[in-house]
Design a protein around this motif. Structure first.
Motif, PDB file in Angstrom:
ATOM      1  N   CYS A  66       0.849  -1.189   0.000  1.00  0.00           N
ATOM      2  CA  CYS A  66       0.000   0.000   0.000  1.00  0.00           C
ATOM      3  C   CYS A  66       0.885   1.239   0.000  1.00  0.00           C
ATOM      4  O   CYS A  66       1.794   1.362   0.833  1.00  0.00           O
ATOM      5  CB  CYS A  66      -0.908  -0.017   1.227  1.00  0.00           C
ATOM      6  SG  CYS A  66      -1.914   1.489   1.388  1.00  0.00           S
ATOM      7  N   GLY A  67       0.613   2.155  -0.902  1.00  0.00           N
ATOM      8  CA  GLY A  67       1.382   3.386  -0.995  1.00  0.00           C
ATOM      9  C   GLY A  67       1.129   4.349   0.149  1.00  0.00           C
ATOM     10  O   GLY A  67       1.929   5.245   0.391  1.00  0.00           O
ATOM     11  N   ASN A  68       0.026   4.178   0.872  1.00  0.00           N
ATOM     12  CA  ASN A  68      -0.289   5.079   1.987  1.00  0.00           C
ATOM     13  C   ASN A  68       0.266   4.593   3.311  1.00  0.00           C
ATOM     14  O   ASN A  68       0.854   5.366   4.065  1.00  0.00           O
ATOM     15  CB  ASN A  68      -1.803   5.266   2.123  1.00  0.00           C
ATOM     16  CG  ASN A  68      -2.382   6.037   0.959  1.00  0.00           C
ATOM     17  OD1 ASN A  68      -1.748   6.937   0.436  1.00  0.00           O
ATOM     18  ND2 ASN A  68      -3.572   5.669   0.544  1.00  0.00           N
ATOM     19  N   CYS A  69       0.064   3.309   3.618  1.00  0.00           N
ATOM     20  CA  CYS A  69       0.426   2.808   4.954  1.00  0.00           C
ATOM     21  C   CYS A  69       1.555   1.775   4.932  1.00  0.00           C
ATOM     22  O   CYS A  69       1.977   1.302   5.981  1.00  0.00           O
ATOM     23  CB  CYS A  69      -0.794   2.219   5.651  1.00  0.00           C
ATOM     24  SG  CYS A  69      -1.409   0.701   4.889  1.00  0.00           S
ATOM     25  N   ASN A  70       2.025   1.391   3.757  1.00  0.00           N
ATOM     26  CA  ASN A  70       3.091   0.394   3.572  1.00  0.00           C
ATOM     27  C   ASN A  70       2.709  -1.016   4.020  1.00  0.00           C
ATOM     28  O   ASN A  70       3.582  -1.859   4.203  1.00  0.00           O
ATOM     29  CB  ASN A  70       4.390   0.828   4.262  1.00  0.00           C
ATOM     30  CG  ASN A  70       5.036   1.992   3.550  1.00  0.00           C
ATOM     31  OD1 ASN A  70       5.004   2.061   2.331  1.00  0.00           O
ATOM     32  ND2 ASN A  70       5.595   2.912   4.302  1.00  0.00           N
ATOM     33  N   GLU A  71       1.423  -1.283   4.222  1.00  0.00           N
ATOM     34  CA  GLU A  71       1.007  -2.649   4.563  1.00  0.00           C
ATOM     35  C   GLU A  71       1.302  -3.566   3.382  1.00  0.00           C
ATOM     36  O   GLU A  71       1.139  -3.188   2.228  1.00  0.00           O
ATOM     37  CB  GLU A  71      -0.478  -2.704   4.910  1.00  0.00           C
ATOM     38  CG  GLU A  71      -0.906  -4.059   5.399  1.00  0.00           C
ATOM     39  CD  GLU A  71      -2.317  -4.086   5.969  1.00  0.00           C
ATOM     40  OE1 GLU A  71      -2.745  -5.191   6.361  1.00  0.00           O
ATOM     41  OE2 GLU A  71      -2.977  -3.045   6.019  1.00  0.00           O
TER      42      GLU A  71
END
Length: 84
Positions: free
Chosen positions: A27-32
């Motif tokens: 995920c580009g937002n949270c790096n999950e």
């Protein structure tokens, strides 16, 4: 979501293993990290094998830190101090 090759840490009790070259969608937002079924299966099998030392491709020294003596308790304000 971006396809990347990642490194992940997996804990088993008080041991940690680092697994490299893990294909994941990130995920580009949270790096999950999200793994597809073949990757999840490979990680599960490696964990079930107990991360045998003879199968490791390398080793690293990892420093361990404690916060036991580093946590600072907030100071109490005197009762006669008022903050707006």
């Amino acid at each position: 979501m971006v396809a990347k090759t990642m490194r992940t840490a997996i804990w088993q009790g008080d041991r940690v293993a680092i697994v490299e070259d893990v294909p994941a969608l990130v995920c580009g937002n949270c790096n999950e990290q999200f793994y597809d079924e073949p990757v999840s299966d490979a990680l599960r099998r490696l964990a079930e094998d107990g991360f045998p030392a003879d199968a490791a491709t390398s080793e690293m020294v990892v420093p361990v830190f404690s916060l036991k003596e580093r946590i600072r308790e907030p100071k109490q304000m005197p009762e006669d101090v008022y903050l707006d």
